[in-house]
Design a protein around this motif. Structure first.
Motif, PDB file in Angstrom:
ATOM      1  N   LEU A 136       0.889  -1.327   0.198  1.00 26.35           N
ATOM      2  CA  LEU A 136       0.023  -0.082   0.049  1.00 26.35           C
ATOM      3  C   LEU A 136       0.722   1.368  -0.149  1.00 26.35           C
ATOM      4  O   LEU A 136       0.578   2.347  -0.641  1.00 26.35           O
ATOM      5  CB  LEU A 136      -1.071  -0.210   1.068  1.00 26.35           C
ATOM      6  CG  LEU A 136      -2.000  -0.876   1.111  1.00 26.35           C
ATOM      7  CD1 LEU A 136      -2.789  -1.089   2.324  1.00 26.35           C
ATOM      8  CD2 LEU A 136      -3.064  -0.798   0.089  1.00 26.35           C
ATOM      9  N   GLU A 140       1.239   4.186  -2.809  1.00 23.96           N
ATOM     10  CA  GLU A 140       1.021   5.673  -2.471  1.00 23.96           C
ATOM     11  C   GLU A 140       2.231   6.558  -3.109  1.00 23.96           C
ATOM     12  O   GLU A 140       2.039   7.520  -3.796  1.00 23.96           O
ATOM     13  CB  GLU A 140       0.922   5.572  -0.752  1.00 23.96           C
ATOM     14  CG  GLU A 140       0.620   7.297  -0.551  1.00 23.96           C
ATOM     15  CD  GLU A 140       0.540   7.246   0.976  1.00 23.96           C
ATOM     16  OE1 GLU A 140      -0.575   7.362   1.673  1.00 23.96           O
ATOM     17  OE2 GLU A 140       1.571   7.353   1.740  1.00 23.96           O
ATOM     18  N   LEU A 145      -2.976   6.280  -4.878  1.00 18.91           N
ATOM     19  CA  LEU A 145      -3.983   6.191  -3.738  1.00 18.91           C
ATOM     20  C   LEU A 145      -3.066   7.218  -2.755  1.00 18.91           C
ATOM     21  O   LEU A 145      -2.101   7.278  -2.549  1.00 18.91           O
ATOM     22  CB  LEU A 145      -4.089   4.817  -3.490  1.00 18.91           C
ATOM     23  CG  LEU A 145      -3.079   3.944  -3.227  1.00 18.91           C
ATOM     24  CD1 LEU A 145      -2.392   4.034  -1.625  1.00 18.91           C
ATOM     25  CD2 LEU A 145      -3.589   2.412  -3.209  1.00 18.91           C
ATOM     26  N   GLU A 146      -4.156   7.196  -1.516  1.00 17.33           N
ATOM     27  CA  GLU A 146      -3.773   7.780  -0.378  1.00 17.33           C
ATOM     28  C   GLU A 146      -4.443   6.650   0.761  1.00 17.33           C
ATOM     29  O   GLU A 146      -5.343   5.958   0.568  1.00 17.33           O
ATOM     30  CB  GLU A 146      -4.405   8.963   0.111  1.00 17.33           C
ATOM     31  CG  GLU A 146      -3.605  10.087  -0.578  1.00 17.33           C
ATOM     32  CD  GLU A 146      -2.392  10.615  -0.072  1.00 17.33           C
ATOM     33  OE1 GLU A 146      -2.268  10.589   1.394  1.00 17.33           O
ATOM     34  OE2 GLU A 146      -1.331  11.177  -0.683  1.00 17.33           O
ATOM     35  N   VAL A 147      -3.255   6.129   1.753  1.00 17.28           N
ATOM     36  CA  VAL A 147      -3.718   5.136   2.827  1.00 17.28           C
ATOM     37  C   VAL A 147      -3.173   5.584   4.064  1.00 17.28           C
ATOM     38  O   VAL A 147      -2.223   6.479   4.384  1.00 17.28           O
ATOM     39  CB  VAL A 147      -2.817   3.898   2.460  1.00 17.28           C
ATOM     40  CG1 VAL A 147      -1.172   4.084   2.289  1.00 17.28           C
ATOM     41  CG2 VAL A 147      -3.115   2.749   3.496  1.00 17.28           C
ATOM     42  N   TYR A 156      -7.130  -0.173   7.249  1.00 15.15           N
ATOM     43  CA  TYR A 156      -6.555   0.559   6.349  1.00 15.15           C
ATOM     44  C   TYR A 156      -7.643   1.476   5.730  1.00 15.15           C
ATOM     45  O   TYR A 156      -8.427   0.763   4.804  1.00 15.15           O
ATOM     46  CB  TYR A 156      -5.633   0.162   5.469  1.00 15.15           C
ATOM     47  CG  TYR A 156      -4.330  -0.979   6.279  1.00 15.15           C
ATOM     48  CD1 TYR A 156      -3.471  -0.232   6.799  1.00 15.15           C
ATOM     49  CD2 TYR A 156      -4.678  -2.239   6.440  1.00 15.15           C
ATOM     50  CE1 TYR A 156      -2.476  -0.944   7.463  1.00 15.15           C
ATOM     51  CE2 TYR A 156      -3.584  -3.092   6.983  1.00 15.15           C
ATOM     52  CZ  TYR A 156      -2.477  -2.294   7.793  1.00 15.15           C
ATOM     53  OH  TYR A 156      -1.551  -2.915   8.218  1.00 15.15           O
ATOM     54  N   VAL A 158      -8.195   3.390   2.238  1.00 11.70           N
ATOM     55  CA  VAL A 158      -7.508   3.509   1.095  1.00 11.70           C
ATOM     56  C   VAL A 158      -8.462   4.476   0.086  1.00 11.70           C
ATOM     57  O   VAL A 158      -9.637   4.043  -0.108  1.00 11.70           O
ATOM     58  CB  VAL A 158      -7.296   2.279   0.218  1.00 11.70           C
ATOM     59  CG1 VAL A 158      -6.703   2.352  -0.973  1.00 11.70           C
ATOM     60  CG2 VAL A 158      -6.320   1.435   1.481  1.00 11.70           C
ATOM     61  N   LEU A 160      -8.440   5.732  -3.438  1.00 12.33           N
ATOM     62  CA  LEU A 160      -7.968   5.413  -4.884  1.00 12.33           C
ATOM     63  C   LEU A 160      -8.127   6.348  -5.808  1.00 12.33           C
ATOM     64  O   LEU A 160      -9.265   7.065  -5.707  1.00 12.33           O
ATOM     65  CB  LEU A 160      -8.609   4.090  -5.350  1.00 12.33           C
ATOM     66  CG  LEU A 160      -7.727   3.481  -6.526  1.00 12.33           C
ATOM     67  CD1 LEU A 160      -6.623   2.581  -6.283  1.00 12.33           C
ATOM     68  CD2 LEU A 160      -8.640   2.712  -7.273  1.00 12.33           C
TER      69      LEU A 160
END
Length: 223
Positions: A136, A140, A145-147, A156, A158, A160
């Motif tokens: 992940l 990123e 994406l941001e996680v 988590y 996520v 997308l």
């Protein structure tokens, strides 16, 4: 999907800047923040959201709305089998699209779950947790994406970025077929270095007389 790599400079801590990036991506994609279950149904009927089916490689756990943007479905369908191979267990998805009037009390008012571009993944233990976090965070770092890791319950979050992720998958697919799509700022030398070949061999494989290449051009990767 990404192969776990160096993630030493990244973190799973959520932040205001991360929420800013998520909301900015939603605006750039012109995504609506869905307000009610009836609006979810309208978006499904219009094809903006698609059903995510159950699979031997991942489990949809107690989802009221098993729908998401098509790229989120693609993300799950790619990550699930890789997680299963690495860990010997199913990836567990605990949330997809949630309309605003169905958000939990502890959800941020800026959550992008109502847009259909986010999902939650249950946090596993041991080597599976380490594997999932590395993948992940590498994604990123690729800007798709941001996680962040949430603690109540442990999972988590996520978010997308659909266009960016779709382009990323296209590049991976080209590479697996022995091809590469030139991106802005690329040079033959840099492409050759990344793919462990030489500029001379790249020129020969693509009938190039010089070093000029352009964004969007698809090159054949030698041997």
């Amino acid at each position: 999907m990404a192969v776990p790599g160096d993630i030493s400079g990244q973190s799973l801590r959520g932040s205001t800047s991360s929420l800013d990036r998520q909301n900015r991506a939603a605006r750039q994609h012109d995504f609506t923040y869905i307000a009610t279950p009836a609006q979810v149904e309208r978006f499904v009927n219009a094809g903006y959201l698609v059903r995510v089916p159950q699979s031997p490689d991942y489990l949809l756990h107690n989802l009221s709305f098993p729908y998401a943007r098509p790229e989120v479905k693609l993300f799950i369908s790619r990550l699930g089998p890789q997680y299963t191979r690495a860990c010997g267990e199913q990836l567990v998805v605990t949330s997809l699209t949630r309309p605003r009037n169905q958000q939990p009390r502890n959800a941020s008012p800026r959550s992008v779950h109502p847009t259909g571009m986010a999902l939650d993944l249950r946090r596993p233990a041991g080597k599976c947790r380490a594997w999932l976090e590395r993948v992940l965070l590498q994604l990123e770092g690729s800007g798709v994406l941001e996680v962040s890791m949430e603690r109540r319950p442990p999972h988590y979050h996520v978010a997308l970025f659909p266009r960016q992720y779709a382009a990323y998958v296209d590049r991976i697919s080209l590479a697996s077929a022995g091809r590469y799509e030139v991106r802005p700022g690329d040079s033959l030398w840099e492409i050759a270095r990344r793919h462990e070949t030489t500029v001379t061999r790249l020129r020969s494989a693509n009938n190039l007389n010089g070093n000029r290449i352009y964004p969007g051009q698809v090159l054949t990767l030698p041997g």
